[in-house]
Design an enzyme around this catalytic site. Structure first.
Site, short mmCIF file in Angstrom:
data_model
loop_
_atom_site.label_atom_id
_atom_site.label_comp_id
_atom_site.label_asym_id
_atom_site.label_seq_id
_atom_site.Cartn_x
_atom_site.Cartn_y
_atom_site.Cartn_z
N SER A 196 1.09 -1.39 -0.18
CA SER A 196 0.11 -0.12 0.11
C SER A 196 0.92 1.12 0.18
CB SER A 196 -1.04 0.03 0.78
OG SER A 196 -1.36 -1.69 1.29
N ARG A 197 2.30 1.18 -0.74
CA ARG A 197 2.80 2.33 -0.30
C ARG A 197 3.40 2.76 0.63
NH1 ARG A 197 3.08 0.44 -4.72
NH2 ARG A 197 2.34 1.26 -6.74
#
Ligand SMILES: Cc1cc2nc3c(=O)[nH]c(=O)nc-3n(C[C@H](O)[C@H](O)[C@H](O)COP(=O)(O)O)c2cc1C
Length: 218
Positions: A196-197
């Site tokens: 999710s970055r």
């Protein structure tokens, strides 16, 4: 004709899930941490794990970047070899600061290094130069790196000429215009891709004695 659209590029997206890195798991010594990640890159069958982007700048701050090959590293710094009269050579001689970047996508990792730069000793350059294959030694002599040339024939003619000049020499002398630079790191950052970055970024900053270790937001 391109067979992809702008939307295709925008849609390129990969989730990173392989590994993690924390301040406590990271080695307190960034060179030891680099050694650990570099050995994993070496053992991962990556093409040219020692390829790194070298960024330099003119004294008034105009940047330029290119790939060079890391040839050694230790607590003194990270060493690569090049033509001292090339664009990078001139920029480094006039503004001895550089950034290095390793991108090991297969491992979902990047390493950023920033620091001051100095030439390695002529003895070090000579030892490395003469360890290269003879064709590479001739190639270094033949190429006025970063200059405009009229055509490939310029290089080919120079190679012929040098092959004759040096035909009795087992190894070629070190050209005065060729040698190594050492980047002495002041900042080293290890980036590990996460889901999710929310990636892990661990940054080492050199202090008078030792290093500060901090986590940065991704
Ligand atoms: C994989 C790869 C490795 C390279 N290794 C070196 C190197 O070790 N030394 C070097 O001078 N140029 C190397 N080059 C060429 C440089 O990227 C660059 O074209 C050249 O050094 C001239 O750069 P400059 O005009 O900015 O000085 C390499 C290029 C690639 C793609």
């Amino acid at each position: 004709m391109a067979t992809y659209s702008a939307t295709d590029i925008a849609a390129l997206r990969r989730n990173y899930t392989q590994e993690s890195l924390s301040k406590t798991a990271a080695n307190p010594d960034p060179i030891a941490q680099f050694d650990h990640w570099f050995s994993e890159a070496m053992n991962s069958a990556l093409p040219e794990p020692n390829a790194m982007t070298l960024a330099t700048a003119t004294p008034d701050g105009k940047p330029s970047a290119r790939i060079v090959l890391l040839k050694s590293f230790d607590h003194q710094g990270f060493v690569f070899y090049t033509n001292y009269e090339s664009q990078k050579g001139q920029e480094l001689d006039n503004n001895p600061q550089a950034a290095l970047l390793f991108c090991w996508l297969e491992l979902e990792r990047q390493v950023r290094i920033e620091g001051s730069v100095e030439r390695v000793t002529p003895a070090e350059s000579k030892a490395y130069f003469q360890s290269r294959p003879r064709e590479s030694q001739i190639g270094a002599w033949a190429s006025p790196q970063s200059r405009v040339i009229e055509g490939r024939f310029v290089l080919e003619e120079k190679v012929q000429e040098l092959a004759t000049t040096f035909k009795h020499d087992a190894v070629l002398p070190l050209p005065a215009f060729w040698g190594g630079y050492r980047v002495r790191p002041d900042v080293v950052e290890f980036w590990q891709g996460r889901e999710s970055r929310l990636h892990d970024r661990i940054r080492y900053t050199r202090e008078k004695i030792g290093w500060t270790i901090e986590r940065l937001a991704p």
